[in-house]
Scaffold this active site. Structure first.
Site, PDB file in Angstrom:
ATOM      1  N   SER A   1      48.248  45.040  40.998  1.00  0.00           N
ATOM      2  CA  SER A   1      47.074  44.258  41.410  1.00  0.00           C
ATOM      3  C   SER A   1      47.473  42.821  41.658  1.00  0.00           C
ATOM      4  CB  SER A   1      46.008  44.310  40.311  1.00  0.00           C
ATOM      5  OG  SER A   1      44.982  43.355  40.522  1.00  0.00           O
TER       6      SER A   1
ATOM      7  N   TYR B   1      43.227  43.670  31.448  1.00  0.00           N
ATOM      8  CA  TYR B   1      43.532  44.387  32.689  1.00  0.00           C
ATOM      9  C   TYR B   1      44.680  43.709  33.423  1.00  0.00           C
ATOM     10  CZ  TYR B   1      42.807  45.976  37.549  1.00  0.00           C
ATOM     11  OH  TYR B   1      42.960  46.479  38.826  1.00  0.00           O
TER      12      TYR B   1
END
Length: 282
Positions: A174, A187
């Site tokens: 990401s 995350y």
């Protein structure tokens, strides 16, 4: 311009695509050219979002596609119907990638049916936004790490006995691995771990002729978004990207295809960035 104002906040991870408004765009945009003909791909989190778009694009390019999902049965079935509509075939595997036994069982089922496994796409993930880091519970940290990075490691361990020279692994990291995200600290940490895992694994598997690369999406309109953020955050989602909008799953899937096929045959340990030029936090 599309208004991303879905006020139906979802209360489960990773979210349901069939409840999203507007619906994500997952359809391939160009005709296939047989770049994955004869290959078998296994995609975690393949029921929706980037996983769905990737599964359908792989099918268009000739692959047989197995998708793994947690509990989103309706979405998974819709994805497999789309795979079949591309003239391909596949299978649905329901379970938790954080469970090592399930990962090994899933791989064995794919190999039993098709006799091979050529492409592993590690895509499943969860995220839980928290305003205050002090509110991130031990259970949340463990769940996020178990799904996002433990699951990828389990899947690689399960797949390796069946992968051969010319096989590929593609991992979803990401933009948060590079710039962080203050609402998604745990995350972001898992996505940084995936980045390092990808680079180290590429070195380990290069002598075996197995390439390992990653994709680091920016703000993409997937079920994780309404399942993670309140309506005001959903409405502004992606607007701070250079392109001024969130991306669609079918704008990420071509990066997955490039890394999964022979077009990227001289690449390993690299990460592609379909992120809209997103330099600031959303």
């Amino acid at each position: 311009m599309t208004q991303y104002s879905d006020d139906r906040v979802q209360d489960q991870q990773p979210g349901l695509e069939h409840e999203m408004s507007p619906a994500p765009d997952y359809a391939p945009r160009f005709p296939g050219s047989g770049r994955l003909e004869g290959r078998v791909a296994l995609i975690t989190g393949g029921d929706s979002g980037i996983g769905r778009a990737t599964a359908i694009l792989f099918a268009r390019e000739g692959a047989r596609v197995a998708i793994m999902h947690l509990n989103e049965d309706e979405d998974a079935q819709a994805t497999m119907e789309a795979v079949n509509a591309e003239g391909s075939e596949g299978m649905i595997l329901r379970g938790d990638v954080g469970d090592r036994t399930f990962c090994f069982d899933a791989v064995e089922k794919v190999v039993q049916r098709y006799g091979q496994l050529d492409i592993l796409v590690n895509n499943a993930a969860e995220q839980h936004a928290q305003e205050a880091f002090e509110d991130v519970s031990e259970d949340q940290i463990e769940a996020t790490f178990r799904t996002n990075i433990f699951g990828q490691m389990f899947m690689v361990q399960a797949a390796l006995p069946h992968l051969r020279e010319g096989s590929v692994i593609v991992q979803t990291t990401s933009i948060t691995a590079y710039r962080g995200q203050d609402l998604l600290i745990d995350y972001s940490a898992t996505k940084g771990a995936i980045l390092s895992f990808t680079r180290a694994l590429a070195q380990k598997l290069a002598p075996r002729g197995i390439r390992v690369n990653g994709v680091a999406p920016g703000p993409i309109w997937t079920p994780l978004i309404p399942a993670s953020f309140p309506p005001d955050k959903v409405e502004s989602f992606g607007k701070s990207s250079t392109l001024g909008r969130p991306g669609q799953p079918n704008e990420v899937a071509p990066a997955m295809l490039f890394l999964a096929c022979a077009d990227s045959s001289f690449m390993t340990g690299h990460v592609l960035h379909p992120d809209g030029g997103a330099p600031t936090a959303d």
